[in-house]
Write an enzyme that holds these catalytic residues in place. Structure first.
Site, mmCIF file in Angstrom:
data_model
loop_
_atom_site.group_PDB
_atom_site.id
_atom_site.type_symbol
_atom_site.label_atom_id
_atom_site.label_comp_id
_atom_site.label_asym_id
_atom_site.label_seq_id
_atom_site.Cartn_x
_atom_site.Cartn_y
_atom_site.Cartn_z
ATOM 1 N N TYR A 1 -14.056 -4.204 9.040
ATOM 2 C CA TYR A 1 -12.769 -3.518 9.232
ATOM 3 C C TYR A 1 -12.238 -3.762 10.652
ATOM 4 O O TYR A 1 -11.058 -4.080 10.846
ATOM 5 C CB TYR A 1 -12.983 -2.034 8.963
ATOM 6 C CG TYR A 1 -11.750 -1.167 8.959
ATOM 7 C CD1 TYR A 1 -10.859 -1.182 7.883
ATOM 8 C CD2 TYR A 1 -11.481 -0.305 10.021
ATOM 9 C CE1 TYR A 1 -9.742 -0.362 7.875
ATOM 10 C CE2 TYR A 1 -10.370 0.522 10.020
ATOM 11 C CZ TYR A 1 -9.501 0.491 8.943
ATOM 12 O OH TYR A 1 -8.400 1.304 8.938
ATOM 13 N N ALA A 2 -13.116 -3.650 11.654
ATOM 14 C CA ALA A 2 -12.701 -3.859 13.052
ATOM 15 C C ALA A 2 -12.219 -5.292 13.249
ATOM 16 O O ALA A 2 -11.226 -5.533 13.947
ATOM 17 C CB ALA A 2 -13.857 -3.540 13.995
ATOM 18 N N ALA B 1 -10.938 -7.298 10.984
ATOM 19 C CA ALA B 1 -9.645 -7.456 10.301
ATOM 20 C C ALA B 1 -8.523 -6.817 11.116
ATOM 21 O O ALA B 1 -7.441 -7.406 11.285
ATOM 22 C CB ALA B 1 -9.712 -6.827 8.908
ATOM 23 N N LYS B 2 -8.782 -5.612 11.643
ATOM 24 C CA LYS B 2 -7.737 -4.895 12.382
ATOM 25 C C LYS B 2 -7.450 -5.548 13.737
ATOM 26 O O LYS B 2 -6.306 -5.559 14.200
ATOM 27 C CB LYS B 2 -8.116 -3.420 12.539
ATOM 28 C CG LYS B 2 -8.182 -2.646 11.212
ATOM 29 C CD LYS B 2 -6.866 -2.732 10.447
ATOM 30 C CE LYS B 2 -6.813 -1.798 9.251
ATOM 31 N NZ LYS B 2 -5.573 -1.958 8.473
ATOM 32 N N ASN C 1 0.774 -2.756 5.284
ATOM 33 C CA ASN C 1 0.011 -1.503 5.414
ATOM 34 C C ASN C 1 -1.222 -1.441 4.515
ATOM 35 O O ASN C 1 -2.168 -0.728 4.833
ATOM 36 C CB ASN C 1 0.955 -0.327 5.106
ATOM 37 C CG ASN C 1 0.206 0.960 4.830
ATOM 38 O OD1 ASN C 1 -0.256 1.638 5.751
ATOM 39 N ND2 ASN C 1 0.038 1.299 3.545
ATOM 40 N N ILE D 1 -6.177 9.607 10.687
ATOM 41 C CA ILE D 1 -5.023 10.154 9.955
ATOM 42 C C ILE D 1 -5.501 10.710 8.612
ATOM 43 O O ILE D 1 -6.315 10.076 7.918
ATOM 44 C CB ILE D 1 -3.965 9.058 9.697
ATOM 45 C CG1 ILE D 1 -3.567 8.329 10.998
ATOM 46 C CG2 ILE D 1 -2.738 9.641 8.996
ATOM 47 C CD1 ILE D 1 -2.907 9.161 12.057
ATOM 48 N N GLY E 1 0.826 -1.215 0.000
ATOM 49 C CA GLY E 1 0.000 0.000 0.000
ATOM 50 C C GLY E 1 0.850 1.250 0.000
ATOM 51 O O GLY E 1 0.483 2.280 0.576
ATOM 52 N N ALA E 2 2.007 1.170 -0.678
ATOM 53 C CA ALA E 2 2.946 2.303 -0.691
ATOM 54 C C ALA E 2 2.616 3.315 -1.784
ATOM 55 O O ALA E 2 3.361 4.268 -1.987
ATOM 56 C CB ALA E 2 4.380 1.794 -0.864
HETATM 57 P P1 NDP Z 1 -5.188 4.887 1.350
HETATM 58 O O1 NDP Z 1 -6.552 4.531 0.885
HETATM 59 O O2 NDP Z 1 -4.752 6.299 1.286
HETATM 60 O O3 NDP Z 1 -4.084 3.980 0.599
HETATM 61 C C1 NDP Z 1 -4.249 2.587 0.585
HETATM 62 C C2 NDP Z 1 -3.091 1.942 -0.134
HETATM 63 O O4 NDP Z 1 -3.323 0.526 -0.084
HETATM 64 C C3 NDP Z 1 -3.009 2.323 -1.600
HETATM 65 O O5 NDP Z 1 -1.669 2.472 -2.001
HETATM 66 C C4 NDP Z 1 -3.643 1.131 -2.307
HETATM 67 O O6 NDP Z 1 -3.132 0.862 -3.608
HETATM 68 C C5 NDP Z 1 -3.227 0.008 -1.398
HETATM 69 N N1 NDP Z 1 -4.095 -1.162 -1.589
HETATM 70 C C6 NDP Z 1 -5.408 -1.291 -1.293
HETATM 71 N N2 NDP Z 1 -5.861 -2.489 -1.676
HETATM 72 C C7 NDP Z 1 -4.808 -3.136 -2.242
HETATM 73 C C8 NDP Z 1 -4.627 -4.398 -2.842
HETATM 74 N N3 NDP Z 1 -5.626 -5.275 -2.947
HETATM 75 N N4 NDP Z 1 -3.403 -4.720 -3.322
HETATM 76 C C9 NDP Z 1 -2.366 -3.861 -3.233
HETATM 77 N N5 NDP Z 1 -2.475 -2.653 -2.667
HETATM 78 C C10 NDP Z 1 -3.680 -2.289 -2.182
HETATM 79 O O7 NDP Z 1 -5.127 4.341 2.870
HETATM 80 P P2 NDP Z 1 -4.371 4.928 4.160
HETATM 81 O O8 NDP Z 1 -3.025 5.363 3.791
HETATM 82 O O9 NDP Z 1 -5.282 5.846 4.857
HETATM 83 O O10 NDP Z 1 -4.300 3.615 5.062
HETATM 84 C C11 NDP Z 1 -3.154 2.782 5.096
HETATM 85 C C12 NDP Z 1 -3.367 1.742 6.188
HETATM 86 O O11 NDP Z 1 -3.564 2.403 7.434
HETATM 87 C C13 NDP Z 1 -4.611 0.888 5.966
HETATM 88 O O12 NDP Z 1 -4.360 -0.427 6.380
HETATM 89 C C14 NDP Z 1 -5.631 1.530 6.880
HETATM 90 O O13 NDP Z 1 -6.636 0.632 7.267
HETATM 91 C C15 NDP Z 1 -4.756 1.952 8.031
HETATM 92 N N6 NDP Z 1 -5.326 3.002 8.847
HETATM 93 C C16 NDP Z 1 -5.633 4.224 8.301
HETATM 94 C C17 NDP Z 1 -6.181 5.205 9.090
HETATM 95 C C18 NDP Z 1 -6.527 6.546 8.565
HETATM 96 O O14 NDP Z 1 -7.127 7.330 9.333
HETATM 97 N N7 NDP Z 1 -6.190 6.900 7.328
HETATM 98 C C19 NDP Z 1 -6.456 4.968 10.520
HETATM 99 C C20 NDP Z 1 -6.096 3.662 10.976
HETATM 100 C C21 NDP Z 1 -5.541 2.722 10.166
HETATM 101 P P3 NDP Z 1 -3.424 1.847 -4.868
HETATM 102 O O15 NDP Z 1 -2.635 3.073 -4.583
HETATM 103 O O16 NDP Z 1 -2.928 1.088 -6.021
HETATM 104 O O17 NDP Z 1 -4.914 2.067 -4.866
#
Ligand code: NDP
Length: 249
Positions: free
Chosen positions: A157-158, A160-161, A92, A190, A15-16
């Protein structure tokens, strides 16, 4: 002297392509790690890897759907043979598909469990043995405060987390004696694409519940991640570190 450098380490961040994962990838690269940036969309992970490279860091992009068991196994085999393994794994990648339980579709349940929880198992299973053999490794999974306290409309979501927390503690116990530290981070609210979609009214309601009276930034999560990856955190394992401005103290 405190050792925070990640020089000569190889890291993989799922998820980078955006949000928290992008900032973690940038921060680990700034500390000297070579970073494999994984996202679903090639353009997103390629943009991040290129920009790390442009800023003098070392990175590569890998478009992999983290729910695809065969693709994840293939990617890990490629890294084991080409890079000699991965020292730091950041689980992530995550999605939300919110609905009250009574209305939640089976598909939304499965998608969220596969993307947020099963993916962590897939990457860990394929990369852990090489870490154990090397007697050094770091696995950090991005959980959520929702996994600790629950949230109406987010049962999938809860679950999974919360599952990531149990997974983290179990794997930590399995490999603690082999120099591999396994921890989880539970962010609060965030600012990323994931939360930007929340209606402004609800964002204001959330902020009222945060003692620090602000939404967290991706940097708040990335800096802790970098610390946990370093040798300075060598005696920490099986922990869940909450970064939420005091919301769930
Ligand atoms: P974003 O939606 O901004 O980014 C998610 C990233 O995950 C993207 O790069 C996306 O890929 C990638 N992704 C999603 N599904 C897949 C998949 N099937 N295969 C490969 N990559 C995938 O999310 P956040 O940055 O907000 O969240 C990151 C993590 O932090 C998550 O696990 C989220 O649950 C957790 N989190 C976030 C919070 C928040 O407030 N934002 C709070 C608590 C936890 P692509 O770019 O290609 O779409």
């Amino acid at each position: 002297m405190i050792q925070l450098s990640l020089e000569s380490r190889k890291a993989l961040v799922t998820g980078a392509g955006r949000g928290i994962g992008e900032e973690i990838a940038r921060t680990l690269a700034q500390q000297g790690a070579h970073v494999v940036c994984v996202s679903r969309t090639a353009a997103n992970c390629e943009r991040v890897a290129q920009s790390i490279h442009d800023q003098g860091g070392s990175a590569e992009a890998m478009a992999v759907d983290v729910t695809d068991r065969v693709a994840v196994k293939g990617a890990c085999e490629d890294m084991l043979s080409r890079l000699g393994g991965i020292d730091i794994l950041i689980n992530n990648a995550g999605i939300t598909r919110d609905a009250l339980t009574i209305r939640m579709s089976h598909e939304d349940w499965d998608d969220v469990i596969q993307t947020n929880l099963t993916s962590a198992f897939l990457w860990t299973k394929s990369l852990l043995y090489a870490m154990v053999q090397k007697r050094w490794g770091r696995i950090i999974s991005i959980s959520s405060v929702i996994g600790k306290i629950g949230n109406a409309g987010q049962a999938n979501y809860a679950a999974a987390k919360a599952g990531l927390i149990g997974f983290t503690k179990s794997v930590a116990r399995e490999v603690a004696s082999r120099g591999v530290c396994v921890n989880a981070i539970a962010p609060g609210f965030i600012e990323t694409d994931m939360t930007r979609s929340i209606h402004e009214k609800w964002a204001a309601e959330f902020i009222k519940m945060i003692p620090m009276k602000r939404i967290g930034s991706v940097r708040d999560i990335a800096s802790l991640t970098a610390f946990l990856c370093s040798d300075a955190a060598a005696y920490m394992t099986g922990q869940v570190l909450t970064v939420d401005g005091g919301m769930t103290m």
